[in-house]
Structures are given as structure tokens and as C-alpha cells.
Design an enzyme around this catalytic site. Structure first.
Site, short mmCIF file in Angstrom:
data_model
loop_
_atom_site.label_atom_id
_atom_site.label_comp_id
_atom_site.label_asym_id
_atom_site.label_seq_id
_atom_site.Cartn_x
_atom_site.Cartn_y
_atom_site.Cartn_z
N ASP A 45 -44.95 65.62 -44.79
CA ASP A 45 -45.36 66.96 -45.24
C ASP A 45 -46.38 67.53 -44.25
O ASP A 45 -46.81 68.68 -44.37
CB ASP A 45 -45.86 66.96 -46.68
CG ASP A 45 -47.07 66.05 -46.91
OD1 ASP A 45 -47.55 65.43 -45.94
OD2 ASP A 45 -47.53 65.97 -48.07
N SER A 46 -46.76 66.74 -43.24
CA SER A 46 -47.57 67.25 -42.13
C SER A 46 -46.81 68.35 -41.38
O SER A 46 -47.39 69.04 -40.54
CB SER A 46 -47.93 66.12 -41.16
OG SER A 46 -46.76 65.42 -40.74
N ASP A 84 -40.93 62.57 -46.88
CA ASP A 84 -42.22 62.58 -47.57
C ASP A 84 -42.12 63.48 -48.81
O ASP A 84 -41.72 64.64 -48.70
CB ASP A 84 -43.26 63.17 -46.59
CG ASP A 84 -44.65 62.67 -46.85
OD1 ASP A 84 -44.83 61.83 -47.75
OD2 ASP A 84 -45.56 63.13 -46.14
N LYS A 114 -41.42 58.69 -49.27
CA LYS A 114 -42.82 58.23 -49.26
C LYS A 114 -43.57 58.96 -50.36
O LYS A 114 -43.39 60.17 -50.54
CB LYS A 114 -43.49 58.49 -47.90
CG LYS A 114 -44.96 58.06 -47.90
CD LYS A 114 -45.57 58.02 -46.51
CE LYS A 114 -45.96 59.37 -45.97
NZ LYS A 114 -46.97 60.07 -46.78
N GLU A 116 -47.47 59.42 -52.17
CA GLU A 116 -48.91 59.20 -52.04
C GLU A 116 -49.50 58.72 -53.37
O GLU A 116 -49.11 59.20 -54.43
CB GLU A 116 -49.62 60.51 -51.64
CG GLU A 116 -49.34 60.95 -50.22
CD GLU A 116 -50.19 62.15 -49.79
OE1 GLU A 116 -51.11 62.55 -50.55
OE2 GLU A 116 -49.93 62.68 -48.70
N GLU A 183 -54.17 55.14 -44.81
CA GLU A 183 -54.73 56.22 -43.98
C GLU A 183 -56.25 56.28 -44.09
O GLU A 183 -56.81 56.26 -45.21
CB GLU A 183 -54.12 57.56 -44.42
CG GLU A 183 -54.66 58.74 -43.62
CD GLU A 183 -53.81 60.00 -43.70
OE1 GLU A 183 -52.72 59.96 -44.31
OE2 GLU A 183 -54.24 61.03 -43.15
O1 KIV Z 1 -47.21 63.74 -43.59
C1 KIV Z 1 -47.45 62.87 -42.74
O2 KIV Z 1 -47.18 63.04 -41.53
C2 KIV Z 1 -48.05 61.62 -43.19
C3 KIV Z 1 -48.55 60.68 -42.13
C4 KIV Z 1 -49.85 61.16 -41.66
C5 KIV Z 1 -48.60 59.29 -42.62
O3 KIV Z 1 -48.15 61.40 -44.35
#
Ligand code: KIV
Length: 283
Positions: A45-46, A84, A114, A116, A183
Site C-alpha cells: 500500500d506504499s 498488501d 499481507k 498489518e 518494521e
Molecule cells: O506497503 C509497503 O510497501 C510495506 C513495506 C514497507 C513492508 O508494507
């Protein structure tokens, strides 16, 4: 290397082989990362900060990540593709989490999701894994909870908070995650977590003792330079490459140097003569 799988990722920890993970959001980049032998591509989600111009990951939607994940999949990488799960797409109810994770696989072409969080998401993780969807955990600084943390602060700095992270990691492992992102924690905390679980840990800002490392591609390539966290090592300056190329292009266009003969198409002399016989350019 053949197609990477969650099973092979688990084995890498046992064999003591470091796991290489990077983010990607589009097909050509995914292809390059795969050719470089990157084990896992995270469609993070980055994408919100890196590509979409947001200040955090909070505004990123499930449709956004699915869209970019599908592009990464079309790059046909051998790397394992992890999608994510964005803010609030898995916390409303277990059923919501299950449906949305399934979309990440069916529409985005991801092979895993993924999620969180620690304790509060353990039951959700268990249900998703039991449905046959591999899950990567993510603890420490979890950017979707940035307002709760009050900023991008290092987590697990005291013995008590480090112990809580170890407990979270163990519970996530028991719930079935195949790997765990850690992280922004001190190296000692990440080491303790890594030694306490049988699944591979993948660090970002978590020191050298994790079983693998991940960075946001745009950060390590020097494309996103709005701010640079201490843990980011910049391996290239792609921003400078782009600035130099675009500046040169603009100069050549303005001076009439581009396009030259090499980059233009020609008519035969005969057709050119006929054309000028039929149409007279205005004087
Ligand atoms: O969204 C992302 O890129 C992440 C990484 C920083 C692990 O969660």
C-alpha cells in the site's frame, strides 16, 4: 530459480538463505525484479506514497492495490507476488477480510496477502489461512496505524514492548502466517523475534538479524526523495537520471535538434514531388 512459492520461502529460513523482497507496482518493473532473482514482490500500500501522491497509506483502497497487483502479475514474474491489504479492508469483520483477501488472489493475481497487526488480527489471519489463502504478517511500526502511534516512531525499544512483539509474532505463527515483516524496531528486538519463531522474518528498518530484508523500491532507487528514513540505503539516483534525460529532451526540442533524420520517417522522392505538386504550402 523457477516459480517462487510460500513453501520455498519457509524452507529458506531452515537452509539459512536470506530472503530478498522489494515492492513493485507495475508490469515492467516486476519483470526486472524477477530477472534479478528477487524472491518476493510486495505490491505494497506504499503505492499510495510512492506512486499516487498521498502523504500516507491510509487513502489507498483495495481496488488500487488490486489494480497494481494485476499489473505486476502481467509482468509474469517468477517472484512470489504478495498483495498488501489496505487500511480497513480486513478489520470490519472476519467475513469482510475473507472476501477482500479472496479478491486480491482472484482479481489481482496475488499468491498471498499481507496483513498489518498483532494480537487483534490473529483470529482473522487464522480464518484466511484456513480458507487456503497464504498470509504474511506485519508487526512493529504498522503504517496504517500511524495516527495511533503518533508518527513513524521506532517500536519495541523497551524490554516490555519488545516482549509484546515476540508474543505477537508467536501468535501470528500459530495462526498460520508463512512469514512476518518486522518494521522499524531495534536490531536486538528483531533478533529476539527471529529466534523465537520458525517462520522467516523480513525486516525493514529492523537491523541485520532478520531472515530477509525488504525496501520500498522507489526509496532504494532514489526516485521518491520527499523524505529519506535512516534505514533506507539509496542504491541509485534514478531521479537524477530522469531529470538529466528530460532536461536534455526539452533542450533538443526547443533547439529543433529532435527529432533528427534517425528518428523520422521519409517519403520516396517521387511521392514527395507529387505531394508538392498537389499541395502548395501557404507562403
Ligand atoms: O506497503 C509497503 O510497501 C510495506 C513495506 C514497507 C513492508 O508494507
Amino acid at each position: 530459480m523457477g516459480r517462487m512459492t510460500t513453501h520455498k520461502i519457509r524452507l529458506m529460513k531452515r537452509k539459512g538463505k536470506k530472503i530478498v523482497m522489494l515492492t513493485a507496482y507495475d508490469a515492467p518493473t516486476a519483470k526486472i525484479l524477477s530477472e534479478c532473482g528477487v524472491d518476493i514482490i510486495l505490491v505494497g500500500d506504499s503505492v499510495g506514497n510512492s506512486l499516487l501522491g498521498f502523504e500516507s497509506t491510509i487513502p489507498v483502497t483495495l481496488d488500487d492495490v488490486i489494480h497494481h497487483c494485476a499489473a505486476v502479475r502481467r509482468g509474469n514474474p517468477d517472484s512470489l507476488v504478495v498483495g498488501d491489504m489496505p487500511f480497513m479492508t480486513y478489520k470490519v469483520s472476519v467475513e469482510q477480510a475473507l472476501r477482500n483477501s479472496a479478491r486480491m488472489l482472484q482479481e489481482g493475481g496475488a499468491e498471498a496477502v499481507k496483513i498489518e497487526g498483532g494480537g487483534p488480527v490473529v483470529d482473522t489471519v487464522r480464518t484466511i489461512v484456513e480458507a487456503g489463502i497464504p498470509v504474511m504478517g506485519h508487526i512493529g511500526l504498522t503504517p496504517q496505524s500511524i495516527y495511533e502511534f503518533g508518527g513513524y516512531r521506532v517500536q519495541g525499544r523497551t524490554a516490555e514492548t519488545a516482549e509484546r512483539l515476540v508474543e505477537d509474532a508467536r501468535r501470528l505463527e500459530e495462526a498460520g502466517v508463512f512469514s512476518l515483516v518486522i518494521e522499524l524496531v531495534p536490531a536486538e528486538t528483531a533478533k529476539m523475534i527471529t529466534e523465537s519463531v520458525g517462520i522467516p522474518t523480513i525486516g525493514i528498518g529492523a537491523g541485520p538479524y532478520c531472515d530477509g530484508q525488504v525496501l520500498v523500491l522507489w526509496d532504494m532507487l532514489g526516485l521518491f526523495q520527499d523524505f529519506k528514513p535512516k534505514f533506507v540505503k539509496q542504491y541509485a539516483n534514478i531521479r537524477k537520471v530522469i531529470v538529466d534525460a528530460v532536461t536534455e529532451y526539452a533542450r533538443e526540442v526547443r533547439e529543433g535538434l529532435f527529432p533528427d533524420a534517425e528518428h523520422s520517417f521519409e517519403m520516396s522522392e517521387e511521392e514527395s514531388g507529387r505531394l508538392y505538386g498537389r499541395v502548395r504550402p501557404s507562403e
